[in-house]
Design a protein around this motif. Structure first.
Motif, PDB file in Angstrom:
ATOM      1  N   LEU A 120      51.603 115.850 -43.712  1.00  0.00           N
ATOM      2  CA  LEU A 120      53.003 116.266 -43.762  1.00  0.00           C
ATOM      3  C   LEU A 120      53.772 115.427 -44.773  1.00  0.00           C
ATOM      4  N   THR A 121      54.470 116.078 -45.672  1.00  0.00           N
ATOM      5  CA  THR A 121      55.440 115.406 -46.532  1.00  0.00           C
ATOM      6  C   THR A 121      56.806 115.740 -45.963  1.00  0.00           C
ATOM      7  N   ILE A 122      57.496 114.729 -45.472  1.00  0.00           N
ATOM      8  CA  ILE A 122      58.749 114.956 -44.753  1.00  0.00           C
ATOM      9  C   ILE A 122      59.920 114.404 -45.555  1.00  0.00           C
ATOM     10  N   CYS A 123      60.911 115.252 -45.783  1.00  0.00           N
ATOM     11  CA  CYS A 123      62.131 114.851 -46.494  1.00  0.00           C
ATOM     12  C   CYS A 123      63.253 114.700 -45.466  1.00  0.00           C
ATOM     13  N   PRO A 124      63.548 113.489 -45.001  1.00  0.00           N
ATOM     14  CA  PRO A 124      64.625 113.328 -44.015  1.00  0.00           C
ATOM     15  C   PRO A 124      65.989 113.655 -44.594  1.00  0.00           C
ATOM     16  N   THR A 125      66.084 113.647 -45.923  1.00  0.00           N
ATOM     17  CA  THR A 125      67.296 114.078 -46.623  1.00  0.00           C
ATOM     18  C   THR A 125      66.889 114.533 -48.020  1.00  0.00           C
ATOM     19  N   MET A 126      67.651 115.458 -48.584  1.00  0.00           N
ATOM     20  CA  MET A 126      67.462 115.826 -49.983  1.00  0.00           C
ATOM     21  C   MET A 126      68.549 115.194 -50.838  1.00  0.00           C
ATOM     22  N   ASN A 127      69.360 114.343 -50.230  1.00  0.00           N
ATOM     23  CA  ASN A 127      70.394 113.623 -50.957  1.00  0.00           C
ATOM     24  C   ASN A 127      69.752 112.470 -51.728  1.00  0.00           C
ATOM     25  N   CYS A 128      70.378 112.035 -52.805  1.00  0.00           N
ATOM     26  CA  CYS A 128      69.843 110.911 -53.567  1.00  0.00           C
ATOM     27  C   CYS A 128      70.978 110.109 -54.175  1.00  0.00           C
ATOM     28  N   ASN A 129      70.791 108.799 -54.246  1.00  0.00           N
ATOM     29  CA  ASN A 129      71.777 107.918 -54.873  1.00  0.00           C
ATOM     30  C   ASN A 129      71.524 107.753 -56.367  1.00  0.00           C
ATOM     31  N   CYS A 188      64.255 114.441 -63.127  1.00  0.00           N
ATOM     32  CA  CYS A 188      63.978 114.779 -61.724  1.00  0.00           C
ATOM     33  C   CYS A 188      63.999 116.291 -61.519  1.00  0.00           C
ATOM     34  N   PHE A 189      62.975 116.795 -60.811  1.00  0.00           N
ATOM     35  CA  PHE A 189      62.863 118.237 -60.576  1.00  0.00           C
ATOM     36  C   PHE A 189      63.536 118.673 -59.280  1.00  0.00           C
ATOM     37  N   GLU A 190      64.071 117.734 -58.499  1.00  0.00           N
ATOM     38  CA  GLU A 190      64.587 118.067 -57.170  1.00  0.00           C
ATOM     39  C   GLU A 190      66.016 118.603 -57.214  1.00  0.00           C
ATOM     40  N   ARG A 191      66.339 119.356 -56.160  1.00  0.00           N
ATOM     41  CA  ARG A 191      67.702 119.853 -55.985  1.00  0.00           C
ATOM     42  C   ARG A 191      68.370 119.013 -54.901  1.00  0.00           C
ATOM     43  N   HIS A 192      69.191 118.084 -55.318  1.00  0.00           N
ATOM     44  CA  HIS A 192      69.804 117.172 -54.354  1.00  0.00           C
ATOM     45  C   HIS A 192      71.014 117.808 -53.674  1.00  0.00           C
ATOM     46  N   VAL A 248      51.402 111.104 -43.056  1.00  0.00           N
ATOM     47  CA  VAL A 248      52.803 111.423 -43.345  1.00  0.00           C
ATOM     48  C   VAL A 248      53.236 110.719 -44.622  1.00  0.00           C
ATOM     49  N   THR A 249      53.918 111.458 -45.486  1.00  0.00           N
ATOM     50  CA  THR A 249      54.552 110.870 -46.664  1.00  0.00           C
ATOM     51  C   THR A 249      56.047 111.124 -46.564  1.00  0.00           C
ATOM     52  N   TRP A 250      56.827 110.039 -46.621  1.00  0.00           N
ATOM     53  CA  TRP A 250      58.281 110.161 -46.588  1.00  0.00           C
ATOM     54  C   TRP A 250      58.780 110.365 -48.009  1.00  0.00           C
ATOM     55  N   PHE A 251      59.557 111.439 -48.199  1.00  0.00           N
ATOM     56  CA  PHE A 251      59.933 111.881 -49.531  1.00  0.00           C
ATOM     57  C   PHE A 251      61.387 112.305 -49.490  1.00  0.00           C
ATOM     58  N   GLY A 252      61.909 112.846 -50.553  1.00  0.00           N
ATOM     59  CA  GLY A 252      63.283 113.295 -50.572  1.00  0.00           C
ATOM     60  C   GLY A 252      63.564 114.045 -51.850  1.00  0.00           C
ATOM     61  N   GLY A 253      64.793 113.914 -52.300  1.00  0.00           N
ATOM     62  CA  GLY A 253      65.840 112.946 -52.125  1.00  0.00           C
ATOM     63  C   GLY A 253      65.333 111.516 -52.091  1.00  0.00           C
ATOM     64  N   GLU A 254      66.237 110.666 -51.673  1.00  0.00           N
ATOM     65  CA  GLU A 254      65.887 109.270 -51.430  1.00  0.00           C
ATOM     66  C   GLU A 254      65.771 109.084 -49.926  1.00  0.00           C
ATOM     67  N   LEU A 295      72.290 105.192 -61.079  1.00  0.00           N
ATOM     68  CA  LEU A 295      72.992 105.737 -59.922  1.00  0.00           C
ATOM     69  C   LEU A 295      73.736 107.010 -60.304  1.00  0.00           C
ATOM     70  N   VAL A 296      74.042 107.815 -59.312  1.00  0.00           N
ATOM     71  CA  VAL A 296      74.925 108.954 -59.535  1.00  0.00           C
ATOM     72  C   VAL A 296      76.238 108.391 -60.081  1.00  0.00           C
ATOM     73  N   GLY A 297      76.657 108.856 -61.227  1.00  0.00           N
ATOM     74  CA  GLY A 297      77.839 108.298 -61.873  1.00  0.00           C
ATOM     75  C   GLY A 297      77.490 107.308 -62.959  1.00  0.00           C
ATOM     76  N   GLY A 298      76.211 106.869 -63.017  1.00  0.00           N
ATOM     77  CA  GLY A 298      75.766 106.065 -64.146  1.00  0.00           C
ATOM     78  C   GLY A 298      75.563 104.586 -63.914  1.00  0.00           C
ATOM     79  N   GLY A 299      75.718 104.086 -62.705  1.00  0.00           N
ATOM     80  CA  GLY A 299      75.566 102.654 -62.454  1.00  0.00           C
ATOM     81  C   GLY A 299      74.139 102.167 -62.649  1.00  0.00           C
ATOM     82  N   ALA A 300      73.995 100.900 -63.034  1.00  0.00           N
ATOM     83  CA  ALA A 300      72.686 100.287 -63.270  1.00  0.00           C
ATOM     84  C   ALA A 300      71.935 100.064 -61.957  1.00  0.00           C
ATOM     85  N   THR A 301      70.598 100.087 -62.040  1.00  0.00           N
ATOM     86  CA  THR A 301      69.770  99.911 -60.831  1.00  0.00           C
ATOM     87  C   THR A 301      68.642  98.889 -61.011  1.00  0.00           C
ATOM     88  N   PHE A 302      68.317  98.544 -62.250  1.00  0.00           N
ATOM     89  CA  PHE A 302      67.140  97.719 -62.516  1.00  0.00           C
ATOM     90  C   PHE A 302      67.188  96.377 -61.786  1.00  0.00           C
TER      91      PHE A 302
END
Length: 449
Positions: free
Chosen positions: A102-111, A117-121, A152-158, A228-235
């Motif tokens: 099972l690949t389970i997406c607890p949310t399709m939202n992403c930060n 990215c191919f996903e629809r957030h 189980v693989t936890w996926f998303g979104g984030e 980040l959504v809006g352009g913030g750095a993450t590294f």
């Protein structure tokens, strides 16, 4: 005794032995040996001039010649129709009880807002009612499969944006596996931004054994594509998490290699080596070319997508690392007992279809693998993926030496974008030498243990 004498008197050819159709070879530099990889058996080794001569006169050798057994075990010679066997494996793949995946997406939202990215957030996370449906579906699938493992693989979104769902659902799925006498295993695909000590500890309790985090380069290079959504750095945040958090599972760092960061592969590799050393965490690194998908086509200017030939070395090493025994199907998209579940309970067959209602074949509340088509809301969306297993209806694929390894390539891409052959299809010697080098390195490492 008479029967044994009769057997010994036959030639290998008379006994039905013939050279495999799935051998690839390349001269080993600096030696007189030839490296031969058999894609059906998943073997690769070097062979001396004497062994090569014996292989060339195979059909004239006595059936009981000692070299026959060695060649047969490595798949260089066979007495079966390998292609027919692959076709059978392809048909059987759909319903073989390997276990439940099972690949389970607890949310399709992403930060994050990554341009490739191919996903629809979308906002929201899995409700208690949908979680109930997921557990009930897992039970139905395990009952139908009769398998002894639940993966189980936890996926998303984030997925860590819904850490509470991961924790509550994991507890229930682990109990279910125990009740069924099945082994439970779990992994997570996360961007690493929320991999805090609290979340790492929670994932450890939930028996997560491996985690994939993507780092696209150093500093600004990474932040240009993984922001980040809006352009913030993450590294800096991700690196700090990997350095300071005590992570109780393996972390696989993936670098999505593209035009803008291909010159940083070795520096990222060294960064990860130092991070593992400093933190004491089990952290590994692997580069991978950015795959073509709808997002990369629409936003290709941002991504700087490269042609396969430009990344052939990276793709070559990646494929050599995946080398395995020939199989009849490509991935879980060809297997009935594998499903991707979005936060609304929608079922799809591929990660690239996660969260897309236009590709859902059913819902966790209703679908039953014991009656897979009648309980699917869109049975055609299920069968089209299952029927891509071992595409021997495609004459080009049917005759291709790469078939046991490629098995037609990614089902999702084959269905919607056309088949994509291995990038080095016309350069088999390069692949064999990369494979021979990998196997030789692994043998040396094993001998040193």
């Amino acid at each position: 005794m008479a029967e044994e004498e009769k057997k010994g008197a036959r030639t290998a050819g008379e006994a039905g032995w013939h050279i495999s159709r799935y051998n690839l070879s390349a001269p080993v530099p600096g030696t007189d040996n030839l490296a031969i990889a058999n894609l059906y058996k998943g073997t690769c080794a070097g062979y001396s001039p004497l062994e090569l001569y014996l292989l060339s006169v195979l059909e004239t050798l006595r059936e009981d010649h000692p070299i026959i057994d060695r060649f047969a075990k490595r798949g260089l010679i066979t007495r079966i129709d390998e292609r027919a066997a692959l076709e059978t494996m392809g048909r059987a793949a759909c319903a073989m009880p390997y276990g439940v995946g099972l690949t389970i997406c607890p949310t399709m939202n992403c930060n994050f807002d990554c341009p490739y990215c191919f996903e629809r957030h979308r906002p929201g996370k899995m409700t208690k009612e949908v979680q109930d449906d997921v557990v009930a579906l897992a039970k139905r699938m395990m009952d139908a499969a009769g398998g002894k493992n639940l993966s189980v693989t936890w996926f998303g979104g984030e997925p860590l944006l819904a850490a509470d769902v991961i924790e509550s659902l994991s507890e229930r799925l682990m109990v279910l596996a125990k009740e069924k006498g099945a082994e439970y295993s779990a992994g997570i695909i996360t961007n690493g931004y929320l991999l805090t000590q609290k979340n790492a500890d929670m994932l450890g309790r939930c028996e997560v054994k491996n985690c994939q985090v993507t780092i696209d380069g150093l500093g600004a290079t990474h932040d240009a594509t993984r922001h980040l959504v809006g352009g913030g750095a993450t590294f800096d945040r991700i690196i700090e998490n990997l350095r300071t958090v005590k992570i109780p599972f393996r972390v696989n760092i993936r670098q999505n290699v593209q035009e803008s960061n291909m010159n940083e592969v070795e520096t990222v590799r060294e960064l990860i080596r130092k991070l593992a050393e400093e933190s004491g965490n089990d952290i590994t690194y692997a580069p991978a070319p950015v795959s073509s998908n709808e997002a990369t086509r629409e936003r290709g200017g941002q991504v700087g997508l490269l042609c396969a030939s430009d990344l052939s070395e990276i793709g070559l090493i990646q494929e050599a690392g995946r080398f395995a025994v020939g199989r009849g199907h490509y991935c879980g998209a060809n297997v009935l007992f594998s499903a991707v579940i979005d936060e609304n309970g929608g079922l799809s067959k591929c990660w690239e279809a996660a969260g897309d209602p236009e590709l859902n074949y059913g819902n966790a509340h209703d679908w039953d693998p014991k009656d897979p088509l009648n309980t699917a809301s869109e049975p055609d969306r299920l069968t089209m993926y299952l029927n891509t297993a071992m595409p021997t209806g495609d004459e080009e694929c049917r005759e291709c030496v790469w078939l046991p390894m490629c098995v037609g390539g990614c089902p999702h891409r084959r269905l919607f974008f056309g088949k994509s052959c291995v990038a080095f299809r016309e350069q088999p010697e390069r692949y064999v030498l990369a494979l021979h080098a990998r196997i030789g390195k692994e043998k040396k490492e094993k001998d040193c243990e």
